[in-house]
Scaffold this motif. Structure first.
Motif, short mmCIF file in Angstrom:
data_model
loop_
_atom_site.label_atom_id
_atom_site.label_comp_id
_atom_site.label_asym_id
_atom_site.label_seq_id
_atom_site.Cartn_x
_atom_site.Cartn_y
_atom_site.Cartn_z
N PHE A 197 3.68 7.35 3.54
CA PHE A 197 4.73 7.39 2.81
C PHE A 197 5.70 5.95 3.15
O PHE A 197 7.12 6.14 3.09
N ALA A 198 5.05 5.07 3.86
CA ALA A 198 5.78 3.81 4.25
C ALA A 198 6.78 3.08 3.36
O ALA A 198 7.74 2.89 3.75
N PHE A 199 6.11 2.92 1.93
CA PHE A 199 7.27 2.37 1.16
C PHE A 199 7.31 3.41 -0.12
O PHE A 199 7.60 2.97 -1.09
N ALA A 200 6.93 4.86 0.01
CA ALA A 200 7.26 5.73 -1.09
C ALA A 200 8.40 5.60 -1.57
O ALA A 200 9.43 5.72 -0.77
N THR A 201 8.60 5.81 -2.97
CA THR A 201 9.72 5.73 -3.79
C THR A 201 10.67 4.49 -3.64
O THR A 201 11.81 4.46 -4.26
N CYS A 202 10.02 3.36 -3.43
CA CYS A 202 10.71 2.15 -3.55
C CYS A 202 10.61 1.57 -4.82
O CYS A 202 9.64 0.85 -4.91
N LYS A 203 11.21 2.22 -5.63
CA LYS A 203 10.94 1.78 -7.00
C LYS A 203 11.23 0.52 -7.45
O LYS A 203 10.89 0.27 -8.60
N SER A 204 11.89 -0.40 -6.64
CA SER A 204 11.98 -1.81 -7.26
C SER A 204 11.10 -2.74 -6.62
O SER A 204 10.97 -3.74 -6.79
N LEU A 205 10.15 -2.06 -5.78
CA LEU A 205 9.02 -2.96 -4.89
C LEU A 205 8.10 -3.57 -6.07
O LEU A 205 7.19 -2.47 -6.46
N GLU A 206 7.90 -4.56 -6.21
CA GLU A 206 7.04 -5.14 -6.99
C GLU A 206 5.92 -5.98 -6.68
O GLU A 206 4.79 -6.09 -7.14
N TYR A 207 5.89 -6.34 -5.30
CA TYR A 207 4.99 -7.04 -4.82
C TYR A 207 4.98 -7.14 -3.17
O TYR A 207 5.86 -6.88 -2.72
N ILE A 208 3.52 -6.93 -2.79
CA ILE A 208 3.68 -6.96 -1.32
C ILE A 208 2.38 -7.73 -0.89
O ILE A 208 1.23 -7.52 -1.40
N TYR A 209 2.58 -8.42 0.11
CA TYR A 209 1.39 -9.16 0.89
C TYR A 209 0.85 -8.34 1.90
O TYR A 209 1.48 -8.00 3.00
N ILE A 210 -0.50 -8.06 1.95
CA ILE A 210 -0.97 -7.30 3.11
C ILE A 210 -2.07 -8.31 3.68
O ILE A 210 -3.14 -8.77 3.02
N PRO A 211 -1.70 -8.48 5.09
CA PRO A 211 -2.46 -9.48 5.90
C PRO A 211 -3.96 -8.70 6.11
O PRO A 211 -4.23 -7.60 6.22
N ASP A 212 -4.89 -9.39 6.34
CA ASP A 212 -6.20 -9.04 6.89
C ASP A 212 -6.17 -8.43 8.22
O ASP A 212 -7.15 -7.50 8.47
N SER A 213 -5.17 -8.52 9.11
CA SER A 213 -5.02 -7.85 10.22
C SER A 213 -4.73 -6.42 10.05
O SER A 213 -4.84 -5.59 11.03
#
Length: 274
Positions: free
Chosen positions: A13-29
Motif C-alpha cells: 500500500f505504499a502509494f495506494a489511493t494516490c489518485k493523482s500519481l501519473e508517473y513513477i521511476y523505479i530504479p534497478d536497485s
C-alpha cells in the motif's frame, strides 16, 4: 515520483489511493514491491526492473494504466496484479512466465494476449470479464486451469491445449462459462464427456466445434449456428442425447458421420454446401 537508487523495498500500500500519481521511476536497485503498492492510482505507464519481487494486486484498479514493461525474469503474474485495469489493451508477457495467478487480468481492457510457451497454469478468473479480449490460444505447456479462467469474457475463439488436465470433465465448461460471443471452440482431446448443462449454461452461438479424439459422450444441445463440426477419424462410437443436433443444419456428409457414430435424433435441415 522518482525513487532513490538507495531504496530496495516498497511496502504494501505504499502509494495506494494516490489518485493523482501519473508517473513513477523505479530504479534497478529495487528488490521488492509489496501487495497493492499502487492500487487505485492514476499511473499511465510503468517500467519494472528485472529481479524485482512482485506482490499481489500491485496495479489493481489503475484504470488509466496503458503501458507496462514487465521484468524479463518474472516467473508469475501475481493474484489480481492488473485487476480492473480497464485501459490496459496489450501487454508483452515474458517467456519466463509459468503461472498467471487468479484474477491477474480480471476486468481489464485487454484486446489481445500472446501466452508464453512455458506457461503451465492459468488461475481462477485470470481473464474473466475481459470484454474486449477476442481470441485466446492456450499453449500445450498449460497443464492446469482454475475454474472460470475465461468466464464472461468477450472471446470469440478459444483453443484449449490437448495437455489440459482437470478434476472432472463435467467442470470443463466453467472455463468459458458466460462467453456469449464465442464462435469457435477447440476442445482438448482428452475430454471424454461434453456435458449438457454446462454448455447450455449460457446461450452460445459458436460456428465451429471439434470433437475430442477420446470423446465417449455428448449431451450438449448444439446451437443452430454450428456450421463446421470436426470429427476425428479415430472415433467409432459416441453416446448422444436424442436432440443434440436437432437445431442444426449441418452438411450431409457430417450428418452421415454422426449417424455412423450413433446419433439417432433429427436435424433441422441440410446445408447446401460443405
Amino acid at each position: 515520483v522518482k525513487l532513490s537508487e538507495s531504496i530496495t523495498e516498497l511496502p504494501e500500500f505504499a502509494f495506494a489511493t494516490c489518485k493523482s500519481l501519473e508517473y513513477i521511476y523505479i530504479p534497478d536497485s529495487l528488490l521488492s514491491i509489496g501487495d497493492s503498492a499502487f492500487d487505485l492510482t492514476n499511473l499511465k505507464s510503468v517500467d519494472l526492473p528485472d529481479g524485482v519481487h512482485l506482490g499481489e494486486s500491485v496495479f489493481s484498479r489503475c484504470d488509466n494504466l496503458q503501458n507496462v514493461i514487465l521484468p524479463q525474469d518474472i516467473e508469475k503474474i501475481p493474484h489480481g496484479f492488473f485487476k480492473n485495469c480497464t485501459s490496459l489493451r496489450n501487454i508483452n508477457i515474458p517467456e519466463s512466465v509459468t503461472s498467471i495467478e487468479a484474477e491477474a487480468f480480471y476486468y481489464s481492457g485487454l484486446e489481445k494476449i500472446d501466452l508464453p510457451q512455458r506457461l503451465s497454469f492459468i488461475g481462477t478468473r485470470a481473464f474473466g470479464h475481459c470484454k474486449s479480449l477476442g481470441e485466446i490460444i492456450v499453449p500445450e505447456s498449460v497443464k492446469k486451469f482454475g475454474d472460470e479462467a475465461f468466464a464472461d469474457s468477450g472471446i470469440k475463439k478459444l483453443v484449449l491445449p490437448n495437455s489440459l488436465t482437470r478434476g472432472t470433465d463435467e467442470n470443463a465448461y466453467l472455463l468459458w462459462q458466460g462467453c456469449s460471443d464465442l464462435e469457435e471452440l477447440w476442445l482438448p482431446n482428452q475430454l471424454t464427456y461434453i456435458p449438457g448443462p454446462g454448455m447450455a449454461h449460457t446461450q452460445f452461438y459458436y460456428k465451429t466445434l471439434n470433437f475430442p479424439t477420446n470423446l465417449k459422450e455428448c449431451k450438449v444441445e448444439i446451437p443452430e449456428t454450428l456450421e463446421k463440426l470436426i470429427i476425428p477419424d479415430s472415433l467409432v462410437a459416441v453416446e448422444f442425447s436424442d436432440t443434440a443436433f436437432s437445431e442444426t443444419r449441418l452438411p450431409l456428409l457430417t450428418q452421415k458421420r454422426l449417424r455412423e457414430l450413433g446419433y439417432t435424433g433429427s436435424f433441422a435441415g441440410t446445408r447446401t454446401s460443405e
